[in-house]
Design an enzyme around this catalytic site. Structure first.
Site, PDB file in Angstrom:
ATOM      1  CB  CYS A   2     -18.498 -21.560  -3.219  1.00 47.08           C
ATOM      2  SG  CYS A   2     -17.325 -22.575  -4.100  1.00 47.08           S
ATOM      3  NE  ARG A  27     -20.128 -15.914  -2.477  1.00 50.77           N
ATOM      4  CZ  ARG A  27     -19.575 -15.033  -1.679  1.00 50.77           C
ATOM      5  NH1 ARG A  27     -19.831 -13.731  -1.701  1.00 50.77           N
ATOM      6  NH2 ARG A  27     -18.539 -15.320  -0.664  1.00 50.77           N
ATOM      7  CD1 TRP A  77     -14.449 -20.027 -10.015  1.00 54.83           C
ATOM      8  CD2 TRP A  77     -13.080 -20.377  -8.177  1.00 54.83           C
ATOM      9  NE1 TRP A  77     -13.296 -19.984 -10.340  1.00 54.83           N
ATOM     10  CE2 TRP A  77     -12.324 -19.882  -9.276  1.00 54.83           C
ATOM     11  CE3 TRP A  77     -12.659 -20.870  -6.947  1.00 54.83           C
ATOM     12  CZ2 TRP A  77     -11.093 -19.778  -9.140  1.00 54.83           C
ATOM     13  CZ3 TRP A  77     -11.080 -20.769  -6.997  1.00 54.83           C
ATOM     14  CH2 TRP A  77     -10.448 -20.257  -8.279  1.00 54.83           C
ATOM     15  CG  ASN A 103     -17.638 -19.602   0.490  1.00 54.29           C
ATOM     16  OD1 ASN A 103     -16.529 -19.718  -0.435  1.00 54.29           O
ATOM     17  ND2 ASN A 103     -18.069 -18.342   0.976  1.00 54.29           N
ATOM     18  N   GLY A 104     -15.453 -22.039   0.804  1.00 52.48           N
ATOM     19  CA  GLY A 104     -14.192 -21.917   1.531  1.00 52.48           C
ATOM     20  C   GLY A 104     -13.461 -23.191   1.229  1.00 52.48           C
ATOM     21  CD  GLU A 487      -8.256  -3.294 -14.986  1.00 55.56           C
ATOM     22  OE1 GLU A 487      -7.582  -3.994 -14.611  1.00 55.56           O
ATOM     23  OE2 GLU A 487      -9.476  -3.724 -15.211  1.00 55.56           O
ATOM     24  CE  LYS A 491     -11.159  -6.280 -16.792  1.00 56.79           C
ATOM     25  NZ  LYS A 491     -11.019  -5.635 -15.684  1.00 56.79           N
ATOM     26  CD  GLU A 494     -11.145  -9.951 -15.929  1.00 58.76           C
ATOM     27  OE1 GLU A 494     -10.845  -8.823 -16.031  1.00 58.76           O
ATOM     28  OE2 GLU A 494     -11.155 -10.620 -15.140  1.00 58.76           O
ATOM     29  CG  HIS A 510      15.452  -3.551 -20.780  1.00 57.71           C
ATOM     30  ND1 HIS A 510      16.893  -3.460 -20.960  1.00 57.71           N
ATOM     31  CD2 HIS A 510      14.895  -2.566 -20.622  1.00 57.71           C
ATOM     32  CE1 HIS A 510      17.133  -2.224 -20.504  1.00 57.71           C
ATOM     33  NE2 HIS A 510      16.117  -1.182 -20.551  1.00 57.71           N
ATOM     34  CE  LYS A 609     -18.096  -7.920 -10.377  1.00 56.95           C
ATOM     35  NZ  LYS A 609     -16.829  -7.371 -11.112  1.00 56.95           N
TER      36      LYS A 609
HETATM   37  C1  F6R Z   1     -10.771  -8.446 -12.820  1.00 60.79           C
HETATM   38  C2  F6R Z   1     -11.419  -8.821 -11.545  1.00 60.79           C
HETATM   39  C3  F6R Z   1     -10.327  -9.198 -10.516  1.00 60.79           C
HETATM   40  C4  F6R Z   1     -10.604  -8.587  -9.275  1.00 60.79           C
HETATM   41  C5  F6R Z   1      -9.760  -9.196  -8.077  1.00 60.79           C
HETATM   42  C6  F6R Z   1     -10.064  -8.318  -6.846  1.00 60.79           C
HETATM   43  O1  F6R Z   1     -11.656  -8.002 -13.664  1.00 60.79           O
HETATM   44  O2  F6R Z   1     -12.371  -8.333 -11.417  1.00 60.79           O
HETATM   45  O3  F6R Z   1      -9.105  -9.000 -10.992  1.00 60.79           O
HETATM   46  O4  F6R Z   1     -10.387  -7.221  -9.428  1.00 60.79           O
HETATM   47  O5  F6R Z   1     -10.171 -10.360  -8.103  1.00 60.79           O
HETATM   48  O6  F6R Z   1     -11.195  -8.450  -6.496  1.00 60.79           O
HETATM   49  P1  F6R Z   1     -11.673  -7.393  -5.393  1.00 60.79           P
HETATM   50  O7  F6R Z   1     -11.589  -6.095  -6.053  1.00 60.79           O
HETATM   51  O8  F6R Z   1     -13.251  -7.694  -5.339  1.00 60.79           O
HETATM   52  O9  F6R Z   1     -11.099  -7.329  -4.060  1.00 60.79           O
END
Ligand code: F6R
Length: 614
Positions: A2, A27, A77, A103-104, A487, A491, A494, A510, A609
């Site tokens: 948020c 956010r 969010w 926010n929170g 990773e 990607k 998501e 396994h 993000k």
């Molecule tokens: C995936 C992604 C998230 C962040 C995670 C941690 O593409 O961006 O998995 O890596 O939310 O965020 P930070 O790095 O900002 O602590």
């Protein structure tokens, strides 16, 4: 998660709020809303979904709101309650005189709600936030002073919050407060801006006050008063922000994610400049305050992070143990904070975070700091809450990452880990000078190699399309590229919503091998080095179960053509640096599959993000 904004001044407020919210869309984007002071009352406008829906809603009220110069706004969010107009902020109380954005998470909202309902408050939404609106309004009814009401309400609230509040009986004023959530106040000429993050107002002012936990700010266009939790006025520190307004442009790319993938060679160049002058020079890492003595006394390192940053941490573990011979534990921050973690002054704790605001990582860092550990933060945001906790700050300098799926910040984090590991190895004397020299000279070649991959992206696009219509996807690797498999899978899931999983290839037999049949794509990250032959055998095992086999490799072995249905070749690179090369095609595969499937690449569903809730 948020984002909140506020403005008090002489300018028309609506565009300021909505433009600010646009900068905070990273956010969340489940809904948005603003409240502005019109002639005799505060008007609220809200819309479900992305900010463009709010813009449309506002366009049909342009006249009524054009003269407003005070207001607050929110981008959501969803945590409590579905993404809908009724749950969108701003929220209000029964008389409609008080409005607020939040926010929170209010952890004790159920208890507070029960108390307030018993007093006659009628709730409209399913949010935790609405409780705070009723609570402050209730207290305001007794004390008739918004600042005081906010102070008193804060004492009853448990959880994390940043709040901006307006009341119609105290017009042209915003009261703001926070606890464990970011809030920054921008200072202009006869005007103040309030926001969860600096980009929301940086084009208007570079002077700012970071509000501290439990402080309450009372802001009018001509004054700002900040009080501590005991209601005593304090003099805040005004900081000059190091930010330039950034024109967030896709520069001709279809999505920010593709643009950010293409920025990676230059980002590595920028990180390395001045730090590796030539392969003969020692690494220069002035930001890291680790002396020879501190390093000698370290008996372990803990790296804490979430998501993509956690995958960077896993590569970090591999190379620090290899280069520096110090044991390293890595852990998801959300797990770390709810157990009795053992850390002390002989532990170096490294927090990794693109945003520097991730609530779980921030809490973990604070816990270890309280136990006396040296805190090293690797972040893309040197102005963040985590950076402010750091004893050593390694800023990764990837620039603003707009796409919710992290790409360039991951590569920047990895590059920073390599520098850190080499730097510590040089101080500790744990590597031969030949080895150090070889790695440094290979690092300087990385940008060119990534450019070679990007120059052939159409081949990767073709391959991606071949596998786009799958429900599941498996990535396998071993050793230093196991995090690359994780990773790559993250990607893909998501942004395309395909159920992708990364496995250490040796684990396939396994259990997961039971899932393989002719419908399952298995992508093997087959980089030359110590585990090449082993991974080849694991790939054979998958092939024997009829899986659709894809290789991502720097091997030129022609025999791979018999085993794999598709092969993505990348430039040769030493095994220890291969995660920096192998990740690029995986980012492109995820991107091209999502783009082909018509997904919202830059703002995938349900994500944000910056994750500021635990
Ligand atoms: C995936 C992604 C998230 C962040 C995670 C941690 O593409 O961006 O998995 O890596 O939310 O965020 P930070 O790095 O900002 O602590």
């Amino acid at each position: 998660m948020c984002g909140i904004v506020g403005y008090v001044g002489n300018k028309p407020v609506v565009d300021i709020l909505v433009d600010g919210l646009e900068q905070l869309e990273y956010r969340g984007y489940d809904s948005s809303g603003i409240a502005v002071k019109c002639s005799d009352k505060i008007e609220i406008y809200k819309a479900e979904g992305k900010l463009c829906n709010l813009r449309e809603e506002l366009s049909s009220h342009a006249y009524e709101i054009s003269k407003a110069t005070v207001g607050i706004g929110h981008i959501r969010w969803a945590t409590h309650g579905a993404p809908s107009v009724v749950n969108a902020h701003p929220h209000t109380c029964n008389c409609g005189k008080l409005v607020l954005v939040h926010n929170g998470i209010i952890e004790n909202y159920k208890e507070l709600k029960a108390e307030l309902e018993a007093k006659g408050c009628k709730f409209r939404s399913q949010t935790d936030t609405e409780t705070v609106a009723h609570l402050i309004a209730n207290i305001y009814g007794e004390v008739k002073d918004l600042t005081k009401a906010v102070h008193l309400a804060a004492k009853k609230i448990e959880g994390a919050y940043a709040l901006c509040i307006m009341h119609n009986d105290e017009p042209d004023k915003i009261v703001a407060t926070k606890r464990n959530a970011p809030l920054v106040i921008g200072l202009g000429e006869g005007e103040y801006y309030i926001a969860s993050d600096v980009p929301a107002f940086i084009k208007h002012t570079k002077q700012a006050i970071y509000l501290g936990d439990n402080q309450v700010a009372t802001i009018t266009k001509s004054s700002i008063k900040i009080e501590n939790e005991n209601m005593l006025e304090i003099s805040p520190k005004v900081e000059l922000l190091p930010w330039e307004p950034v024109a967030l442009s896709k520069m001709g790319y279809k999505h920010f994610m593709l643009k950010e993938i293409h920025e990676q060679p230059d980002i590595i160049r920028n990180i390395l400049v001045g730090k590796i002058k030539t392969s003969d020079n020692n690494i220069v890492l002035d930001e890291v305050n680790l002396t020879k003595d501190t390093l000698k006394n370290l008996n372990r390192i803990q790296i804490i992070a979430c998501g993509t940053s956690l995958h960077a941490a896993m590569v970090g573990k591999y190379i620090i143990e290899d280069f520096c011979k110090i044991p390293v534990d890595i852990e998801a921050s959300s797990e770390y904070i709810y157990r009795n973690t053992v850390t002390d002054k002989h532990t170096l704790v490294i927090g990794v975070s693109q945003s520097g605001e991730t609530a779980d990582t921030l809490t973990a860092i604070k816990q270890s700091k309280a136990r006396g550990s040296h805190i090293l933060i690797i972040t893309n945001r040197p102005d963040s809450a985590m950076a402010r906790e750091a004893d050593s700050l390694l800023s990764v300098n990837a620039g603003i990452e707009v796409s919710v799926a992290a790409t360039k910040s991951y590569i920047a984090q990895l590059t920073s880990f390599y520098l850190l590991a080499l730097y510590m190895a040089e101080i500790k004397g744990t590597m031969t000078s030949d080895n150090l020299k070889k790695i440094k000279s290979e690092m300087l070649l990385l940008p060119q190699k990534i450019e070679q991959i990007l120059a052939h992206k159409e081949e990767i696009q073709k391959c991606a399309r071949k596998y786009a219509n799958t429900r599941d996807f498996i990535y396998i690797a071993r050793g230093i590229n196991y995090p690359t498999a994780l990773e790559g899978a993250l990607k893909l899931k998501e942004i395309s919503y395909i159920n992708a999983t990364g496995y250490p290839a040796g684990e396939l037999k396994h259990g997961p091998i039971a899932m393989l049949d002719e419908t399952m794509p298995v992508l093997s990250i087959l980089m030359n080095g110590s585990v090449y032959e082993k991974l080849l055998s694991n790939s054979e095992e998958a092939k024997a179960r009829n899986a659709r086999m894809i290789a991502l490799t720097n091997s030129t072995d022609e025999k791979l053509n018999d085993l794999f249905d598709s092969i993505i070749r990348v430039p040769d690179v030493m095994e220890l640096l291969s995660p920096l090369i192998a990740m690029i095609p995986l980012q492109l595969i995820a991107y091209y599959i999502a783009e082909f499937l018509g997904k919202d690449v830059d703002q995938p569903r349900n994500l944000a993000k910056s994750v500021t809730v635990e």
